[in-house]
Scaffold this motif. Structure first.
Motif, PDB file in Angstrom:
ATOM      1  N   LEU A  24      62.508  26.551 -30.546  1.00 59.20           N
ATOM      2  CA  LEU A  24      62.096  25.625 -31.614  1.00 59.20           C
ATOM      3  C   LEU A  24      62.087  26.386 -32.928  1.00 59.20           C
ATOM      4  CD1 LEU A  24      59.218  23.706 -29.845  1.00 59.20           C
ATOM      5  CD2 LEU A  24      61.231  22.661 -30.850  1.00 59.20           C
ATOM      6  N   THR A  26      62.161  26.145 -37.488  1.00 60.10           N
ATOM      7  CA  THR A  26      62.043  25.381 -38.731  1.00 60.10           C
ATOM      8  C   THR A  26      63.191  25.843 -39.616  1.00 60.10           C
ATOM      9  OG1 THR A  26      59.661  25.274 -38.501  1.00 60.10           O
ATOM     10  CG2 THR A  26      60.557  24.856 -40.686  1.00 60.10           C
ATOM     11  N   THR A 137      72.883  16.182 -38.269  1.00 61.02           N
ATOM     12  CA  THR A 137      72.349  15.377 -37.169  1.00 61.02           C
ATOM     13  C   THR A 137      71.553  14.186 -37.694  1.00 61.02           C
ATOM     14  OG1 THR A 137      71.200  15.522 -35.039  1.00 61.02           O
ATOM     15  CG2 THR A 137      70.172  16.678 -36.877  1.00 61.02           C
ATOM     16  N   GLY A 138      71.568  13.122 -36.918  1.00 61.31           N
ATOM     17  CA  GLY A 138      70.844  11.911 -37.279  1.00 61.31           C
ATOM     18  C   GLY A 138      69.381  12.019 -36.894  1.00 61.31           C
ATOM     19  N   VAL A 139      68.526  11.474 -37.734  1.00 62.43           N
ATOM     20  CA  VAL A 139      67.085  11.460 -37.470  1.00 62.43           C
ATOM     21  C   VAL A 139      66.556  10.076 -37.850  1.00 62.43           C
ATOM     22  CG1 VAL A 139      66.787  13.935 -37.915  1.00 62.43           C
ATOM     23  CG2 VAL A 139      66.527  12.305 -39.795  1.00 62.43           C
ATOM     24  N   ASP A 143      61.176  11.525 -39.927  1.00 62.51           N
ATOM     25  CA  ASP A 143      61.748  12.871 -40.046  1.00 62.51           C
ATOM     26  C   ASP A 143      62.417  13.036 -41.401  1.00 62.51           C
ATOM     27  OD1 ASP A 143      61.305  14.599 -37.821  1.00 62.51           O
ATOM     28  OD2 ASP A 143      62.543  13.291 -36.580  1.00 62.51           O
ATOM     29  N   ALA A 146      59.810  13.554 -44.067  1.00 64.08           N
ATOM     30  CA  ALA A 146      59.279  14.922 -44.033  1.00 64.08           C
ATOM     31  C   ALA A 146      60.279  15.875 -44.694  1.00 64.08           C
ATOM     32  CB  ALA A 146      58.993  15.344 -42.599  1.00 64.08           C
ATOM     33  N   THR A 150      59.494  18.238 -47.881  1.00 61.70           N
ATOM     34  CA  THR A 150      59.377  19.690 -47.674  1.00 61.70           C
ATOM     35  C   THR A 150      60.693  20.459 -47.791  1.00 61.70           C
ATOM     36  OG1 THR A 150      59.787  19.533 -45.300  1.00 61.70           O
ATOM     37  CG2 THR A 150      57.497  19.277 -46.011  1.00 61.70           C
ATOM     38  N   GLU A 152      62.520  20.961 -45.363  1.00 61.69           N
ATOM     39  CA  GLU A 152      62.663  21.634 -44.067  1.00 61.69           C
ATOM     40  C   GLU A 152      62.573  20.618 -42.942  1.00 61.69           C
ATOM     41  OE1 GLU A 152      59.427  24.381 -43.843  1.00 61.69           O
ATOM     42  OE2 GLU A 152      60.441  25.897 -45.068  1.00 61.69           O
ATOM     43  N   TRP A 154      62.075  20.499 -38.317  1.00 64.84           N
ATOM     44  CA  TRP A 154      61.961  21.274 -37.068  1.00 64.84           C
ATOM     45  C   TRP A 154      63.077  20.832 -36.126  1.00 64.84           C
ATOM     46  CZ3 TRP A 154      61.255  19.014 -32.294  1.00 64.84           C
ATOM     47  CH2 TRP A 154      60.747  17.706 -32.274  1.00 64.84           C
ATOM     48  N   PHE A 155      63.591  21.796 -35.421  1.00 68.58           N
ATOM     49  CA  PHE A 155      64.714  21.537 -34.514  1.00 68.58           C
ATOM     50  C   PHE A 155      64.559  22.332 -33.233  1.00 68.58           C
ATOM     51  CE2 PHE A 155      66.065  21.145 -38.857  1.00 68.58           C
ATOM     52  CZ  PHE A 155      66.746  19.944 -38.880  1.00 68.58           C
ATOM     53  N   ARG A 193      73.766  14.511 -24.052  1.00 66.14           N
ATOM     54  CA  ARG A 193      72.424  14.255 -24.572  1.00 66.14           C
ATOM     55  C   ARG A 193      71.740  15.574 -24.954  1.00 66.14           C
ATOM     56  NH1 ARG A 193      67.357  12.564 -22.390  1.00 66.14           N
ATOM     57  NH2 ARG A 193      67.990  13.634 -20.503  1.00 66.14           N
ATOM     58  N   TYR A 194      71.233  15.619 -26.163  1.00 65.20           N
ATOM     59  CA  TYR A 194      70.530  16.801 -26.699  1.00 65.20           C
ATOM     60  C   TYR A 194      71.450  17.995 -26.956  1.00 65.20           C
ATOM     61  CZ  TYR A 194      65.936  14.761 -26.031  1.00 65.20           C
ATOM     62  OH  TYR A 194      64.833  13.947 -26.120  1.00 65.20           O
ATOM     63  N   LYS A 225      73.695  15.839 -30.119  1.00 63.37           N
ATOM     64  CA  LYS A 225      72.836  16.096 -31.271  1.00 63.37           C
ATOM     65  C   LYS A 225      73.710  16.272 -32.505  1.00 63.37           C
ATOM     66  CE  LYS A 225      68.961  18.995 -32.575  1.00 63.37           C
ATOM     67  NZ  LYS A 225      67.846  19.658 -31.904  1.00 63.37           N
TER      68      LYS A 225
ATOM     69  N   SER B  63      69.829   5.320 -35.163  1.00 65.06           N
ATOM     70  CA  SER B  63      68.617   6.111 -35.435  1.00 65.06           C
ATOM     71  C   SER B  63      67.467   5.249 -35.936  1.00 65.06           C
ATOM     72  CB  SER B  63      68.936   7.177 -36.480  1.00 65.06           C
ATOM     73  OG  SER B  63      69.186   6.553 -37.730  1.00 65.06           O
ATOM     74  N   ARG B  86      67.857  11.244 -27.726  1.00 63.31           N
ATOM     75  CA  ARG B  86      67.203  12.246 -28.559  1.00 63.31           C
ATOM     76  C   ARG B  86      66.499  11.679 -29.800  1.00 63.31           C
ATOM     77  NH1 ARG B  86      67.978  15.291 -32.951  1.00 63.31           N
ATOM     78  NH2 ARG B  86      69.715  13.987 -33.567  1.00 63.31           N
ATOM     79  N   ILE B  87      67.206  10.857 -30.566  1.00 68.80           N
ATOM     80  CA  ILE B  87      66.620  10.406 -31.833  1.00 68.80           C
ATOM     81  C   ILE B  87      65.443   9.474 -31.564  1.00 68.80           C
ATOM     82  CG2 ILE B  87      67.048   9.334 -34.081  1.00 68.80           C
ATOM     83  CD1 ILE B  87      69.997  10.047 -33.803  1.00 68.80           C
ATOM     84  N   ARG B  90      62.324  11.527 -30.704  1.00 62.99           N
ATOM     85  CA  ARG B  90      61.679  12.096 -31.899  1.00 62.99           C
ATOM     86  C   ARG B  90      60.952  11.016 -32.690  1.00 62.99           C
ATOM     87  NH1 ARG B  90      64.254  17.323 -34.455  1.00 62.99           N
ATOM     88  NH2 ARG B  90      62.879  17.008 -36.208  1.00 62.99           N
ATOM     89  N   ASN B  94      57.044  10.777 -33.614  1.00 63.80           N
ATOM     90  CA  ASN B  94      56.688  10.829 -35.033  1.00 63.80           C
ATOM     91  C   ASN B  94      55.781   9.681 -35.463  1.00 63.80           C
ATOM     92  OD1 ASN B  94      58.085  13.167 -35.537  1.00 63.80           O
ATOM     93  ND2 ASN B  94      59.916  12.166 -36.330  1.00 63.80           N
ATOM     94  N   LEU B 151      53.940  12.864 -37.157  1.00 61.26           N
ATOM     95  CA  LEU B 151      54.554  13.842 -38.066  1.00 61.26           C
ATOM     96  C   LEU B 151      53.932  13.826 -39.467  1.00 61.26           C
ATOM     97  CD1 LEU B 151      56.841  15.978 -38.246  1.00 61.26           C
ATOM     98  CD2 LEU B 151      58.282  14.179 -39.192  1.00 61.26           C
ATOM     99  N   LEU B 159      51.338  21.082 -45.619  1.00 61.25           N
ATOM    100  CA  LEU B 159      51.554  21.162 -47.074  1.00 61.25           C
ATOM    101  C   LEU B 159      50.268  21.560 -47.788  1.00 61.25           C
ATOM    102  CD1 LEU B 159      53.810  18.023 -47.686  1.00 61.25           C
ATOM    103  CD2 LEU B 159      54.469  20.402 -48.041  1.00 61.25           C
TER     104      LEU B 159
END
Lengths: 424, 162
Positions: A24, A26, A137-139, A143, A146, A150, A152, A154-155, A193-194, A225, B63, B86-87, B90, B94, B151, B159
């Motif tokens: 893991l 950052t 990568t998609g989030v 996420d 964040a 920031t 940044e 986490w992955f 996956r992942y 991913k 997503s 995966r997404i 998360r 979150n 999250l 922060l």
């Protein structure tokens, strides 16, 4: 220690000499992306962090491309919310209708995404930028928020899968779309996956930059991913005149470790069609031939680039769309649209009886601009054929590359291009 | 304790919340259309405390965070599945929607069974069939994330301390 290209980019952005799968970390972000569907939630969450400004207004892209030009009042309100945020935060990479394009066509074209970058986007097809040798990568929206606050994220360092394509003798009309559909057909929609999906070999070197975008774009359809292809001279040529900042080119070490390596001969891969309702339901076009169609869509972040339009135009030139079929064409960006106009492609499309739209994600996700009625069937160069993806839950979507799509629009049924133009 | 709503493999986020509703983002609005294209009876019938049970690769595709938001706002207490995309995984963490990866539970719970889920310990009990299961534990980092309440509070805390 030897590392894959994905591991090297992650280590570089985490400030670590090396990383290993499962670790893991950052990592610092070079770009955070959202669109008019995911952006409003990201902005809502961003306001909860207790910071006033995004981490870097030059490293944020907000792209109103999904329900734009606004399809109704609700979507207009969402676009407005994002527009106001972009103005207030002085976001550098924001475009209005008339300048905007489909995000994953637009950002590489504008030089916003570069090799070696670390990119997150609140859109699952963010993995497209891996075709430039970036980690992308998609989030989800939180996420993304964040990341906005920031700079940044986490992955978990993914294991890598390597897909090696031997040879350069592609069957006629076979493109990046066929290679990626073929892989998904082999490994399934959760086969990666992942994991990082790394594409390599002579076959990939022979593929155009546009074809590489198409392949990395659909890594998510195997659960990946990220998809990634090391930058080479074709990438450099594509970036010329687009890149306005320095970038780092990474490549996998020869003895890098992979969870799995799969090898293919490109000459053995025929034109592909994915049947409803999963991208893994692939067949060769010969097997799928004869299925009657109501609508054909050419475009999207998967296949809305100039090469795709050229291929379609090559088949449609001097021909007419089948009288019972609607052909909708969506160039990915204004630049692609204009290029198609200069090359006379738009004339060919209009002459054939197609509708050509301003860039939008519209029909791909069943948003607007080409929704299917109950029982209707479409063939699309898009990326998903889930239940209800393009409209009514009892409609059907088939997926293919642009050559099969154009030929099928002429014949009114799924067809091999040679049925229309001979052996090319 | 709640009732189990069972779905198959590769339940994608387009099915969880179709894009035709993505022109809005209020969780309650999304919840009214949750799972509509997979089971039209879900949104009108789901009750607070119910549990969704899925097969492999639950939440694949887009997503859109609207998917876990819709499920959470529908009153569903937790999603139990053989595996998650995966997404979605998360996103659910979150926003504070408990998700439990447990192939045995996914196989051992039928639609309509009364199920009790304890997200913190990962214990899943099928009250109807008198069986119980233990979900895969979360990595330490994700336990911290969940303990912080998702999250946003986690990052806000970081922060503040920076």
């Amino acid at each position: 220690m030897s590392m894959t290209i994905t591991e090297k980019i992650l280590a570089d952005h985490a400030g670590l000499p090396e990383v290993v799968p499962g670790q893991l970390i950052t990592a610092k972000l070079d770009l955070v992306l959202a669109n008019d569907v995911t952006g409003p939630i990201a902005i809502r969450e961003f306001t909860k962090f207790g910071v006033d400004k995004v981490f870097d207004a030059g490293k944020v892209a907000l792209v109103p491309d999904h329900f734009t030009p606004n399809k109704d009042i609700a979507s207009a309100e969402q676009a407005k919310l994002m527009r106001e945020f972009a103005r207030e935060q002085q976001i550098e990479h924001y475009w209005e209708i008339g300048r905007v394009g489909i995000e994953h066509c637009l950002l590489p074209e504008q030089g916003v995404t570069l090799p070696g970058d670390m990119i997150i986007g609140a859109d699952s097809h963010t993995c497209t930028y891996g075709a430039l040798g970036a980690f992308a990568t998609g989030v989800g929206s939180t996420d993304c928020a964040a990341g906005l606050a920031t700079g940044e994220g986490w992955f978990k360092v993914p294991e890598s899968m390597k897909f090696v394509f031997h040879g350069t003798k592609f069957q006629p009309w076979v493109s990046g779309k066929d290679l990626i559909l073929y892989i998904i057909g082999k490994i399934g929609v959760d086969g990666a996956r992942y994991r990082a999906m790394e594409f390599a070999g002579e076959g990939i070197s022979a593929l155009s930059q546009d074809g590489r975008f198409t392949m990395c774009n659909m890594a998510i359809e195997a659960g990946g991913k990220n998809g990634i292809i090391a930058a080479d001279e074709k990438t450099e040529a594509y970036l010329k005149g687009r890149a306005h900042r320095p970038y780092k080119v990474f490549a996998s070490d020869p003895d890098a470790r992979y969870a799995e390596i799969m090898e293919f001969e490109v000459s053995e891969i025929p034109l592909q069609v994915a049947l409803p309702h999963l991208p893994e339901n692939t067949e060769s076009v010969e097997e799928a031939a004869g299925i009657k169609l109501d609508q054909v869509v050419i475009g999207s972040c998967t296949n809305g680039r100039i090469e795709d339009l050229r291929v379609a135009a090559g088949i449609l030139r001097g021909r007419k769309i089948h009288p019972e079929v609607r052909l909708l064409i969506f160039p990915g960006t204004q630049e692609i649209y204009r290029q198609a106009m200069h090359e006379g492609l738009l004339d060919i499309f209009l002459e054939a009886g197609a509708a050509v739209s301003t860039p939008t994600c519209g029909p791909c996700l069943g948003g607007h601009m080409g929704i299917l009625a109950k029982g209707e069937r479409a063939l699309a160069t898009t990326n998903r054929n889930f239940v209800g993806r393009m409209g009514h839950p009892e409609s059907e979507v088939y997926l293919s590359g642009p050559a099969v799509a154009a030929a099928s629009a002429v014949r009114g049924e799924i067809s091999h291009p040679r049925e229309v133009v001979g052996n090319g | 304790m709640g009732k189990a709503w069972k779905f198959g493999h590769d339940i994608d986020t387009d099915v969880i919340i179709p894009a035709r509703y993505l022109n809005r983002s209020e969780p309650e609005y999304l919840a009214a259309h949750c799972m509509e294209d997979a089971d039209a009876g879900f949104a009108p019938g789901v009750k607070s405390g119910d549990v969704i049970v899925g097969g492999k690769n639950f939440g694949c595709g887009s997503s859109r965070e609207h998917a876990p938001l819709a499920i959470k706002a529908s009153g569903v207490k937790a999603v139990v599945a053989e595996s998650f995309a995966r997404i979605f995984y998360r996103n659910a963490l979150n926003i504070g929607l408990p998700i439990l990866e447990c192939p045995e539970a996914a196989a051992g719970i039928e639609a309509g069974d009364e199920v009790e889920v304890e997200p913190a310990s990962g214990k899943i009990t099928n009250v109807t069939r008198k069986t119980s299961f233990q979900a895969m534990p979360f990595p330490v980092f994700m336990q911290e994330l969940m303990a912080a309440g998702g999250l946003v509070p986690y990052v806000r805390g970081r922060l503040k301390n920076a």
